[in-house]
Every structure is written in structure tokens, then in C-alpha cells.
Design a protein around this motif. Sequence first.
Motif, PDB file in Angstrom:
ATOM      1  N   PHE A   1      -8.553  -1.554  10.766  1.00  0.00           N
ATOM      2  CA  PHE A   1      -7.096  -1.284  10.415  1.00  0.00           C
ATOM      3  C   PHE A   1      -5.804  -1.727  11.627  1.00  0.00           C
ATOM      4  O   PHE A   1      -6.368  -0.364  12.637  1.00  0.00           O
TER       5      PHE A   1
ATOM      6  N   CYS B   1     -10.832   3.978   5.850  1.00  0.00           N
ATOM      7  CA  CYS B   1      -9.873   4.978   6.549  1.00  0.00           C
ATOM      8  C   CYS B   1      -9.713   5.508   8.404  1.00  0.00           C
ATOM      9  O   CYS B   1     -10.645   4.033   9.132  1.00  0.00           O
TER      10      CYS B   1
ATOM     11  N   ALA C   1      -6.292   9.978   8.117  1.00  0.00           N
ATOM     12  CA  ALA C   1      -5.698   9.329   7.116  1.00  0.00           C
ATOM     13  C   ALA C   1      -6.911   8.040   6.197  1.00  0.00           C
ATOM     14  O   ALA C   1      -8.318   7.387   6.712  1.00  0.00           O
TER      15      ALA C   1
ATOM     16  N   THR D   1      -5.493   2.398  12.577  1.00  0.00           N
ATOM     17  CA  THR D   1      -6.492   3.625  12.976  1.00  0.00           C
ATOM     18  C   THR D   1      -6.769   3.190  14.019  1.00  0.00           C
ATOM     19  O   THR D   1      -7.305   1.695  14.384  1.00  0.00           O
TER      20      THR D   1
ATOM     21  N   GLY E   1      -4.586   9.172   1.432  1.00  0.00           N
ATOM     22  CA  GLY E   1      -3.781  10.695   2.055  1.00  0.00           C
ATOM     23  C   GLY E   1      -4.095  10.416   3.457  1.00  0.00           C
ATOM     24  O   GLY E   1      -4.054   9.518   4.288  1.00  0.00           O
TER      25      GLY E   1
ATOM     26  N   GLN F   1       3.140   7.300   3.683  1.00  0.00           N
ATOM     27  CA  GLN F   1       2.635   7.861   4.722  1.00  0.00           C
ATOM     28  C   GLN F   1       4.219   8.720   6.171  1.00  0.00           C
ATOM     29  O   GLN F   1       4.123   9.117   6.360  1.00  0.00           O
TER      30      GLN F   1
ATOM     31  N   HIS G   1       0.908  -1.255   0.030  1.00  0.00           N
ATOM     32  CA  HIS G   1       0.158  -0.233  -0.010  1.00  0.00           C
ATOM     33  C   HIS G   1       0.534   0.908   0.172  1.00  0.00           C
ATOM     34  O   HIS G   1       2.221   1.104   0.182  1.00  0.00           O
TER      35      HIS G   1
ATOM     36  N   GLN H   1      -3.012   3.129  -6.299  1.00  0.00           N
ATOM     37  CA  GLN H   1      -3.564   3.451  -4.844  1.00  0.00           C
ATOM     38  C   GLN H   1      -3.630   5.315  -4.667  1.00  0.00           C
ATOM     39  O   GLN H   1      -2.383   5.178  -5.510  1.00  0.00           O
TER      40      GLN H   1
HETATM   41  N1  DAH Z   1      -3.903   0.332   3.635  1.00  0.00           N
HETATM   42  C1  DAH Z   1      -4.793  -0.147   3.125  1.00  0.00           C
HETATM   43  C2  DAH Z   1      -5.032  -1.278   2.034  1.00  0.00           C
HETATM   44  O1  DAH Z   1      -4.619  -0.397   1.745  1.00  0.00           O
HETATM   45  C3  DAH Z   1      -6.295   1.570   3.090  1.00  0.00           C
HETATM   46  C4  DAH Z   1      -6.147   1.546   4.155  1.00  0.00           C
HETATM   47  C5  DAH Z   1      -6.713   2.104   5.045  1.00  0.00           C
HETATM   48  C6  DAH Z   1      -5.164   3.177   4.084  1.00  0.00           C
HETATM   49  C7  DAH Z   1      -7.341   3.255   6.250  1.00  0.00           C
HETATM   50  C8  DAH Z   1      -5.028   3.845   5.012  1.00  0.00           C
HETATM   51  C9  DAH Z   1      -6.139   4.088   5.876  1.00  0.00           C
HETATM   52  O2  DAH Z   1      -4.258   5.164   5.071  1.00  0.00           O
HETATM   53  O3  DAH Z   1      -5.889   5.002   7.059  1.00  0.00           O
HETATM   54  O4  DAH Z   1      -5.880  -1.547   2.298  1.00  0.00           O
END
Ligand code: DAH
Length: 340
Positions: A247, A282, A304, A250, A210, A172, A167, A207
Motif C-alpha cells: 500500500f 495493514c 494502520a 504503509t 484504524g 486518518q 476509503h 469500512q
Molecule cells: N485503505 C485500504 C483500502 O481501502 C485499506 C488499508 C490498507 C487501510 C492498509 C490501511 C492500511 O489503513 O494500513 O483498500
Amino acid sequence: MEALVQQIENYKQEITTFNSGDAETFRIKYLGTKGLVKTIMGEMKNVAPENKKAAGQLLNEFKLFAEAKYEALQQSTTNNQQQTTNDTDFTLPGDNLPLGSRHPISIVRNKIVSIFQRLGFAVAEGPEIEDDFHNFSALNLPENHPARDMQDTFYISQNPDWLLRTHTSSVQVREMEKGKLPIRIICPGRVYRNETISARAHCFFHQVEGLYIAEKVSFADLKQTLYFFVQEMFGKDVKVRFRPSYFPFTEPSAEMDISCLICGGKGCNVCKHTGWVEILGCGMVHPAVLENCGIDSNKYTGFAFGMGIERITMLKYQIKDLRLFSENDVRFLKQFTSAV
Ligand code: DAH
């Protein structure tokens, strides 16, 4: 001698009326090493000595005659070519050179980027070959954490610590490590997963993630930012809902759905008869992640989010098979214009 004079006369006749080819054909037939002029010159040896002078003159004259005809033929060929050039009609439309078009993934990525740029987000990029720390550990995904299973990837044999990023959250991390706050970035890029290729999954995809970190950033800011994004991307009529999720990086975490663009929320195959389709994950950045990256979690908070560009593109253009994006079939690719 008489016979020679007659023969030359016949050849002259032949040459005068020659019209069975171009200058080169003529040259080969009459003036070449095996041509008629050479052959007839060979007749000199059969001429009686007292006639040799007259015969020599006659033959020379014949040779000049043949050469003059050759020059005339050459001249007319050039004239013909010039004629053709002059015949060119410069007012005719030019040849059609096929113009390429942007890949649908690029079109949608640019659109996503420009929406967030209007909210003050800057674009940040990072390496596709990452180390374990930036892709996993710093994001609260230590070794042996079960959530790593969802993001199996390809490892680099020279170094077990290197992998293809799963990802762009790794970007970040890199940005947070710089320690320059506040941070307001989006990270577009290609990512990899060890997945069996199908209509819905691929071993690489794209992807946009943010990240916003400052003092007093709240979940309300996250929601408002994403509402704005959805309305700009899909139109004002689209409804949005947040579902609690998980996640490791977060807390709290959520997944965001939009009302199905195909059936308008009534229920169809695309939304599996729920009326909703998931478009992103997110949440509020976990304090442990902030601390891992050297940010004081008592002072700063942040949100995020992350979305798959393929998914957004499939919804936007109603594309049913993810594989179309990487097959490079021009008949598919040329259907998209930059105006979305
Ligand atoms: N990185 C996660 C993925 O690839 C997606 C994601 C979820 C990114 C929540 C984030 C977040 O920044 O806050 O499945």
C-alpha cells in the motif's frame, strides 16, 4: 275523512311493527321530505272544511307517533353501540406490531467498534465527499500514481478536486492534521468505488480503518492488536497469518488472512481451496504520510489497518452475495439479531 282515518290506522300499524332497518332508514321512509308523513299531510287539502279541525288533530298526532318511534329507534342504536363497546375483552393479547431489526452491517460494525474501544481506540468520523488531498495525495498517492487505478471513484462535477471517498483512510489524515498525539482511532464509515456491481463488488460499501501513532509503536503492536480483534470477532480457534503486500501509505505493508470459517482450513469454494481468507490490509504508516500531515517521523511511528465490514459480515454469517445488503429485502434483513 273515513278513508284518511283508515289510512292513518294502517300506517300506525306498519310503524309499530317496523323492523326492516335502522333509525336512518326509518327517518327517510316516514319523516324525510318525501316521506309518508309529509305525503299524508298533503291530504289535508282534500278534506271537507267541517272536518279540517279533526283531520288536523289526527295528522298531528300521527306525526308525533312517527317521531316517537324514530327516537326510540335512535336510542336502541346507541345502546347497541355501547353494548358492543362494553363487549370488548381487554384481557385479549394486543395486536402484533412488527418490530424492525438492526441491519447486519450495523450489527457487525458495532461489534468491531466495541472490540477496538476496549483497547482504547476512539471513534473518528469524516466527510463522505472528500478532496483529492485527504483521499489520495496525503496518503502518498500523488496524481498519476498507478495505485490510484485500484480505487477509481465518482467525481463531483462542480469541482474536479472533490470525490466520493474510496476509503476511510481520509479520516486518518484529518485526524493526523490536528496534530494532537498520540492518536488511537478507528474510522467506521461508508466508502465508494467505481465498480461494476456483482456478488463480490459494489459501488459503495463500508469500512473500519484504524490508526495508532505514538512513540515507539512497532509491527509487534500491530500484530497483537489484530490478533486480539480476530479472536474476539471470530473465536479463539481461528488462525491468523500475515502476507507481505503493498500500500503506498504503509511500509512495510501486509494483508491479514484468517483460517477459513467454513471448512476450518481444509479447503472449500469460499477460500478457493487455500484454507485462508483475506480480511484486511495493514502496515506501518509511511514516514512520508506522517510528514504530509505535519508529524515528525523521526519521533513518531504508527500502524494502520483497514477492513471491509461487508466482507467480515459475509464471513461471519456465511452470506454469499454482497448485493443482499442493499436490496432491503425484509425476509433477508430480519434474520439477524444483535447478539453476534
Ligand atoms: N485503505 C485500504 C483500502 O481501502 C485499506 C488499508 C490498507 C487501510 C492498509 C490501511 C492500511 O489503513 O494500513 O483498500
